[in-house]
Motif scaffolding. Structure first.
Motif, PDB file in Angstrom:
ATOM      1  N   TYR A  69       0.887  -1.148   0.060  1.00 54.45           N
ATOM      2  CA  TYR A  69       0.043  -0.101  -0.183  1.00 54.45           C
ATOM      3  C   TYR A  69       0.705   1.219   0.206  1.00 54.45           C
ATOM      4  N   GLY A  70       1.977   1.264   0.528  1.00 53.54           N
ATOM      5  CA  GLY A  70       2.824   2.267   0.516  1.00 53.54           C
ATOM      6  C   GLY A  70       3.511   2.602  -1.005  1.00 53.54           C
ATOM      7  N   LEU A  71       3.818   1.528  -1.797  1.00 54.36           N
ATOM      8  CA  LEU A  71       4.106   1.870  -3.057  1.00 54.36           C
ATOM      9  C   LEU A  71       2.926   2.374  -3.843  1.00 54.36           C
ATOM     10  N   TRP A  72       1.684   1.756  -3.725  1.00 53.83           N
ATOM     11  CA  TRP A  72       0.530   2.311  -4.454  1.00 53.83           C
ATOM     12  C   TRP A  72       0.219   3.580  -3.949  1.00 53.83           C
ATOM     13  N   GLY A  73       0.581   4.074  -2.740  1.00 50.68           N
ATOM     14  CA  GLY A  73       0.646   5.394  -2.244  1.00 50.68           C
ATOM     15  C   GLY A  73       1.553   6.406  -2.891  1.00 50.68           C
ATOM     16  N   LEU A  74       2.537   5.962  -3.452  1.00 53.71           N
ATOM     17  CA  LEU A  74       3.577   6.732  -3.996  1.00 53.71           C
ATOM     18  C   LEU A  74       3.499   7.052  -5.582  1.00 53.71           C
ATOM     19  N   LEU A  75       2.390   6.273  -6.155  1.00 54.17           N
ATOM     20  CA  LEU A  75       2.357   6.070  -7.376  1.00 54.17           C
ATOM     21  C   LEU A  75       2.060   7.471  -8.121  1.00 54.17           C
ATOM     22  N   PRO A  76       1.385   8.793  -7.320  1.00 58.14           N
ATOM     23  CA  PRO A  76       1.308  10.007  -8.164  1.00 58.14           C
ATOM     24  C   PRO A  76       2.778  10.770  -8.250  1.00 58.14           C
ATOM     25  N   LEU A  77       3.723  10.430  -7.568  1.00 55.67           N
ATOM     26  CA  LEU A  77       4.928  11.083  -7.870  1.00 55.67           C
ATOM     27  C   LEU A  77       5.678  10.115  -9.064  1.00 55.67           C
ATOM     28  N   TYR A  78       5.353   9.002  -9.037  1.00 50.45           N
ATOM     29  CA  TYR A  78       6.109   8.273 -10.518  1.00 50.45           C
ATOM     30  C   TYR A  78       5.237   8.969 -11.822  1.00 50.45           C
ATOM     31  N   PHE A  79       4.017   8.925 -11.632  1.00 53.74           N
ATOM     32  CA  PHE A  79       3.241   9.083 -12.741  1.00 53.74           C
ATOM     33  C   PHE A  79       3.527  10.898 -13.195  1.00 53.74           C
ATOM     34  N   ALA A  80       3.905  11.492 -12.188  1.00 54.41           N
ATOM     35  CA  ALA A  80       4.036  12.845 -12.253  1.00 54.41           C
ATOM     36  C   ALA A  80       5.333  13.189 -13.047  1.00 54.41           C
ATOM     37  N   LEU A  81       6.231  12.247 -12.905  1.00 53.37           N
ATOM     38  CA  LEU A  81       7.675  12.293 -13.604  1.00 53.37           C
ATOM     39  C   LEU A  81       7.323  11.774 -15.149  1.00 53.37           C
ATOM     40  N   LEU A  82       6.447  11.316 -15.513  1.00 49.36           N
ATOM     41  CA  LEU A  82       5.967  10.950 -17.058  1.00 49.36           C
ATOM     42  C   LEU A  82       5.163  11.787 -17.601  1.00 49.36           C
ATOM     43  N   GLY A  83       5.322  13.260 -17.193  1.00 49.11           N
ATOM     44  CA  GLY A  83       4.363  14.098 -17.641  1.00 49.11           C
ATOM     45  C   GLY A  83       4.309  14.246 -19.046  1.00 49.11           C
ATOM     46  N   ALA A  84       5.478  13.995 -19.826  1.00 48.50           N
ATOM     47  CA  ALA A  84       5.723  14.151 -21.022  1.00 48.50           C
ATOM     48  C   ALA A  84       4.831  13.029 -21.884  1.00 48.50           C
ATOM     49  N   ALA A  85       4.664  11.936 -21.386  1.00 51.52           N
ATOM     50  CA  ALA A  85       3.474  11.003 -21.987  1.00 51.52           C
ATOM     51  C   ALA A  85       2.275  11.250 -21.439  1.00 51.52           C
ATOM     52  N   GLY A  86       1.291  10.802 -22.419  1.00 55.50           N
ATOM     53  CA  GLY A  86       0.058  10.859 -21.939  1.00 55.50           C
ATOM     54  C   GLY A  86      -0.628   9.634 -21.309  1.00 55.50           C
ATOM     55  N   PRO A  87      -1.789   9.760 -20.798  1.00 52.88           N
ATOM     56  CA  PRO A  87      -2.342   8.472 -20.016  1.00 52.88           C
ATOM     57  C   PRO A  87      -2.437   7.197 -20.630  1.00 52.88           C
ATOM     58  N   VAL A  88      -2.905   7.568 -22.038  1.00 52.42           N
ATOM     59  CA  VAL A  88      -3.017   6.371 -22.936  1.00 52.42           C
ATOM     60  C   VAL A  88      -1.476   5.532 -23.245  1.00 52.42           C
ATOM     61  N   GLU A  89      -0.692   6.348 -23.461  1.00 46.52           N
ATOM     62  CA  GLU A  89       0.780   5.841 -23.567  1.00 46.52           C
ATOM     63  C   GLU A  89       1.206   5.108 -22.267  1.00 46.52           C
ATOM     64  N   ILE A  90       1.240   5.891 -21.356  1.00 48.69           N
ATOM     65  CA  ILE A  90       1.475   5.148 -19.808  1.00 48.69           C
ATOM     66  C   ILE A  90       1.125   3.936 -19.681  1.00 48.69           C
ATOM     67  N   VAL A  91      -0.347   3.855 -20.005  1.00 50.40           N
ATOM     68  CA  VAL A  91      -0.928   2.574 -19.728  1.00 50.40           C
ATOM     69  C   VAL A  91      -0.549   1.396 -20.883  1.00 50.40           C
ATOM     70  N   ALA A  92      -0.497   1.727 -21.696  1.00 50.63           N
ATOM     71  CA  ALA A  92       0.051   0.954 -23.064  1.00 50.63           C
ATOM     72  C   ALA A  92       1.589   0.278 -22.525  1.00 50.63           C
ATOM     73  N   ASN A  93       2.291   1.202 -22.142  1.00 47.27           N
ATOM     74  CA  ASN A  93       3.553   0.861 -21.481  1.00 47.27           C
ATOM     75  C   ASN A  93       3.674   0.103 -20.524  1.00 47.27           C
ATOM     76  N   ARG A  94       2.702   0.428 -19.668  1.00 46.46           N
ATOM     77  CA  ARG A  94       2.558  -0.329 -18.130  1.00 46.46           C
ATOM     78  C   ARG A  94       2.234  -1.678 -18.608  1.00 46.46           C
ATOM     79  N   VAL A  95       1.404  -2.001 -19.490  1.00 44.48           N
ATOM     80  CA  VAL A  95       1.123  -3.460 -19.965  1.00 44.48           C
ATOM     81  C   VAL A  95       2.148  -4.249 -20.375  1.00 44.48           C
ATOM     82  N   ALA A  96       2.808  -3.475 -21.482  1.00 42.31           N
ATOM     83  CA  ALA A  96       3.686  -4.276 -22.162  1.00 42.31           C
ATOM     84  C   ALA A  96       5.074  -4.738 -21.276  1.00 42.31           C
ATOM     85  N   TRP A  97       5.547  -3.706 -20.398  1.00 43.01           N
ATOM     86  CA  TRP A  97       6.355  -3.881 -19.634  1.00 43.01           C
ATOM     87  C   TRP A  97       6.320  -4.886 -18.425  1.00 43.01           C
ATOM     88  N   SER A  98       4.922  -4.796 -17.834  1.00 43.30           N
ATOM     89  CA  SER A  98       4.553  -5.690 -17.068  1.00 43.30           C
ATOM     90  C   SER A  98       4.581  -7.118 -17.516  1.00 43.30           C
TER      91      SER A  98
END
Length: 335
Positions: free
Chosen positions: A39-68
């Protein structure tokens, strides 16, 4: 080695706190560490996604699936879990259930990535705050469960909170509702699988189901010149690639916690994630919280407190019930 019972463990439970020589905690201690990590790692997710500001949400999720998928394949190799994966893939019922779960978690990931990248992380945290309330409502509507009086009051206060927040935002807090609804249904669907599939196998099947769509999105964005994976430098590339680890690691920690801790303890730990997300959104991401939103959030917290009190009361009642006793002595057989 000494053995003591946890204060949160009902009488008769097999879950105990085992202290090894040297003060090391055993089963419950490891479970708590896993739960806090998840739950701590899930709670820190906003910091991670904030670092990916150059990418849009659709690209972030697509990459999240592939790399997972890649990271899960590595873990399956290390943990020798390919046989369990194959058993799941050859079971049509499991595959069908996890396909529905995959679609729901994709919606959840997309909504959360959108919330953070558009500076609405507070509303994202709200979604996970109200998720327990949504789960209670789903229990009534889908599973036909009956609610106790305190639970009904909690649901009523939660509904009032949504009305207040709708007025505060000037619109329905749809991001929060989508997050809470998708994750609530996700949990409901995953419960149908039960203990037949472990966390790693489940995540692998879900991401494999989503992989064709994820790869198609990545190819489309590349052809359209909108992909940022390889266009924003090596730091951005590796941050995107890390999404596989960031997705799988907390889920595995959660599985470790769920196997070692009472459900009541896991239920309390779940509030750690939205609390951290809320704090980060306000203090680090500097999102605004006007007074009217504080009122709405306060109502949500009151509703959650009612649920916690009700759950604690039920645990106490179960503990106070007399345990059946088996009298020793000779058995008398009569005809």
């Amino acid at each position: 080695m000494t053995t003591t019972r946890s204060a949160t463990t009902p009488p008769g439970s097999s879950i105990e706190v085992r202290r090894e020589p040297g003060g090391r905690l055993g089963r419950t201690g490891v479970g708590l560490l896993n739960g806090v990590a998840a739950y701590g790692l899930w709670g820190l997710l906003p910091l991670y996604f904030a670092l990916l500001g150059a990418a849009g949400p659709v690209e972030i999720v697509a990459n999240r699936v592939a790399w997972s998928v890649l990271f899960c394949a590595l873990l399956l190799t290390v943990m020798r879990g390919w046989s369990a994966l194959w058993a799941a893939l050859t079971d049509r019922r499991i595959v069908g259930t996890l396909t529905v779960a995959a679609l729901l978690i994709a919606v959840n990931w997309l909504a959360f990535a959108y919330a953070v990248t558009t500076r609405q992380a507070i509303e994202g945290a709200l979604g996970y705050f109200i998720n327990p309330l949504v789960s209670v409502v789903l229990g009534v509507l889908v599973l036909h469960e009956s609610l106790r009086r305190t639970q009904w009051v909690a649901v009523g206060v939660g509904a009032l909170a949504v009305v207040v927040l709708t007025i505060a935002y000037g619109r329905l807090p749809w991001i929060a509702l989508v997050l809470a609804g998708s994750f609530g249904f996700y949990g409901l669907v995953k419960n149908r699988v039960g203990g037949r599939v472990d966390a790693l196998t489940s995540l692998t099947v879900e991401t494999v189901v989503l992989l064709p769509l994820g790869l198609a999105v990545m190819v489309w964005l590349t052809l359209a010149g909108q992909a940022t994976l390889t266009a924003d430098g090596p730091a951005h590339f590796w941050l995107m690639a890390a999404s596989g680890v960031i997705t799988a690691l907390p889920l595995l920690c959660f599985g470790g916690a769920a196997r070692r801790l009472p459900l009541s303890t896991v239920g309390l730990l779940q509030y750690l994630a939205p609390v951290l997300q809320f704090i980060l959104a306000v203090l680090v991401l500097r999102e605004q919280m006007p007074v009217d939103r504080w009122v709405g959030f306060s109502l949500v917290w009151v509703a959650l407190l009612l649920l916690i009190v009700d759950a604690a009361r039920q645990i106490r009642r179960r503990r106070s019930r007399p345990r059946p006793t088996i009298e020793a002595g000779p058995r008398v057989v009569t005809s």
